[in-house]
Design a protein around this motif. Structure first.
Motif, short mmCIF file in Angstrom:
data_model
loop_
_atom_site.label_atom_id
_atom_site.label_comp_id
_atom_site.label_asym_id
_atom_site.label_seq_id
_atom_site.Cartn_x
_atom_site.Cartn_y
_atom_site.Cartn_z
N UNK A 1 -0.60 14.40 -4.32
CA UNK A 1 0.53 14.07 -5.19
C UNK A 1 1.01 15.36 -5.85
N UNK A 2 2.17 15.83 -5.41
CA UNK A 2 2.76 17.07 -5.93
C UNK A 2 1.77 18.22 -5.98
N UNK A 3 1.10 18.43 -4.86
CA UNK A 3 0.19 19.56 -4.74
C UNK A 3 -1.22 19.32 -5.22
N UNK A 4 -1.46 18.19 -5.88
CA UNK A 4 -2.81 17.85 -6.33
C UNK A 4 -3.44 16.84 -5.39
N UNK A 5 -4.70 17.05 -5.06
CA UNK A 5 -5.45 16.09 -4.27
C UNK A 5 -6.26 15.22 -5.22
N UNK A 6 -5.97 13.91 -5.23
CA UNK A 6 -6.57 13.01 -6.21
C UNK A 6 -7.31 11.87 -5.52
N UNK A 7 -8.42 11.40 -6.11
CA UNK A 7 -9.14 10.27 -5.55
C UNK A 7 -8.38 8.97 -5.79
N UNK A 8 -8.50 8.04 -4.84
CA UNK A 8 -7.87 6.73 -4.95
C UNK A 8 -8.97 5.67 -5.01
N UNK A 9 -8.98 4.91 -6.11
CA UNK A 9 -9.97 3.85 -6.30
C UNK A 9 -9.36 2.52 -5.89
N UNK A 10 -10.05 1.78 -5.05
CA UNK A 10 -9.62 0.44 -4.65
C UNK A 10 -9.96 -0.52 -5.78
N UNK A 11 -8.95 -0.92 -6.56
CA UNK A 11 -9.20 -1.77 -7.73
C UNK A 11 -9.81 -3.11 -7.33
N UNK A 12 -9.43 -3.64 -6.18
CA UNK A 12 -9.98 -4.93 -5.73
C UNK A 12 -11.49 -4.82 -5.53
N UNK A 13 -11.94 -3.77 -4.87
CA UNK A 13 -13.38 -3.59 -4.67
C UNK A 13 -14.09 -3.35 -5.99
N UNK A 14 -13.51 -2.53 -6.84
CA UNK A 14 -14.14 -2.21 -8.13
C UNK A 14 -14.29 -3.46 -9.00
N UNK A 15 -13.36 -4.40 -8.85
CA UNK A 15 -13.38 -5.62 -9.66
C UNK A 15 -14.02 -6.79 -8.92
N UNK A 16 -14.47 -6.56 -7.68
CA UNK A 16 -15.12 -7.62 -6.92
C UNK A 16 -14.18 -8.72 -6.48
N UNK A 17 -12.94 -8.34 -6.13
CA UNK A 17 -11.93 -9.32 -5.75
C UNK A 17 -11.46 -9.12 -4.30
N UNK A 18 -10.67 -10.08 -3.81
CA UNK A 18 -10.18 -10.03 -2.44
C UNK A 18 -9.14 -8.93 -2.27
N UNK A 19 -9.01 -8.48 -1.02
CA UNK A 19 -8.02 -7.45 -0.70
C UNK A 19 -6.61 -8.05 -0.70
N UNK A 20 -5.62 -7.17 -0.72
CA UNK A 20 -4.22 -7.57 -0.80
C UNK A 20 -3.78 -8.34 0.45
N UNK A 21 -2.96 -9.37 0.21
CA UNK A 21 -2.39 -10.13 1.33
C UNK A 21 -1.09 -9.49 1.82
N UNK A 22 -0.48 -8.65 1.00
CA UNK A 22 0.76 -7.96 1.38
C UNK A 22 0.64 -6.47 1.06
N UNK A 23 -0.21 -5.75 1.79
CA UNK A 23 -0.48 -4.35 1.45
C UNK A 23 0.75 -3.45 1.44
N UNK A 24 1.79 -3.83 2.19
CA UNK A 24 3.00 -2.98 2.24
C UNK A 24 3.69 -2.90 0.88
#
Length: 300
Positions: A59-82
């Motif tokens: 993101x604008x020259x910075x490499x940042x980690x991406x946390x999957x909020x669904x996994x972190x919260x113990x919930x189902x994955x997105x039905x409309x990921x787009x």
């Protein structure tokens, strides 16, 4: 959406939250933590990463980690990921991106409307620090700091930081601490005890801490003889740390007590909010050694 300005005045006991959804449930994050909200973009997987880390993105020259909020919260994955969104955050002196399923709106609310989760549904491993009742619905406030410590234990408070300060004298000085996180209350207890401060009084929010201090002043006691210093978090149900500090400094009997704000929200851009309400010092979590140094400065 990009954060350009925090409109709230200091000490009003209000906050703005960005409402987002994960698996159909509504959650909120303090606007102060949010740098911007962007569309889902390319994420590169990283071998042997924590299960909750989806990968990294640029993101604008910075490499940042991406946390999957669904996994972190113990919930189902997105039905409309787009249509998923990325919330770019900064707190605890770190930048991290949270992958959520949608972002809906911003609410301005009072901390008094935020309730602590009941133990009946909280559970030992709960990631929720507060519940907002809003327009007949519930908005859950995740414990983002706890998520980060689970991902990177080094980002938390460590007793070793105090041990490196060398042997210290025991102090009978009494410190009142307002901190809503059970995890952080335990860490603060252990590290401050190691630093020699053994007379600690903990409260789960600013409201309880203020009522205790106010009761001392109303009993005709010299408050400074009973308590020598107050440490407070900022984000807490019922009453936040800025409002607690403001109420204390406006009270002739309590204003004498030094107040140190110890929070993940202490940044160069936000320190003015603590200064405006009269905080004597501000320390960013997890800099426990700096906190101990400030305590020494004010009460030893």
């Amino acid at each position: 959406m990009q954060q350009t300005e925090i409109l709230l005045e200091s000490g009003t006991n209000e906050l703005e939250i960005v409402e987002f959804t994960v698996a159909g449930l509504k959650f909120g994050i303090n606007v102060i933590k949010v740098k911007e909200i962007i569309q889902l973009q390319s994420i590169t997987k990283v071998p042997h990463a924590h299960p909750n880390v989806e990968g990294i993105t640029e993101l604008r020259g910075e490499v940042l980690p991406v946390v999957d909020a669904a996994k972190a919260l113990g919930l189902d994955q997105s039905e409309n990921p787009h249509s998923d969104k990325l919330i770019v955050t900064e707190f605890n002196q770190q930048k991290v991106i949270f992958h959520v399923h949608s972002v809906t709106q911003i609410h301005r609310i009072s901390w008094s409307l935020i309730e602590k989760p009941s133990r009946l549904y909280q559970g030992l491993e709960s990631q929720i620090t507060g519940v907002v009742k809003w327009m007949g619905e519930m908005i859950l406030l995740p414990d983002f700091e706890k998520m980060m410590v689970e991902l990177n234990p080094e980002s938390g408070i460590h007793i070793d930081q105090v041990k490196k300060m060398g042997t210290r004298e025991r102090s009978a000085k009494r410190i009142v601490i307002a901190e809503d996180s059970p995890l952080l209350r335990g860490l603060l207890h252990d590290t401050l005890q190691e630093a020699g401060f053994v007379n600690l009084e903990f409260f789960e929010n600013g409201k309880d801490a203020y009522e205790y201090l106010y009761s001392l002043s109303e009993e005709g006691k010299e408050v400074k003889d009973e308590v020598q210093l107050v440490i407070t978090d900022i984000e807490m149900p019922q009453m936040d740390g800025h409002h607690l500090t403001k109420r204390m400094k406006e009270n002739n009997k309590l204003a004498i007590l030094p107040v140190i704000i110890f929070s993940s929200l202490i940044t160069n851009d936000l320190k003015h909010k603590g200064q405006k309400v009269g905080a004597d010092a501000q320390v960013s979590k997890p800099e426990i050694a700096e906190l101990v140094t400030k305590i020494d400065q004010y009460i030893l």
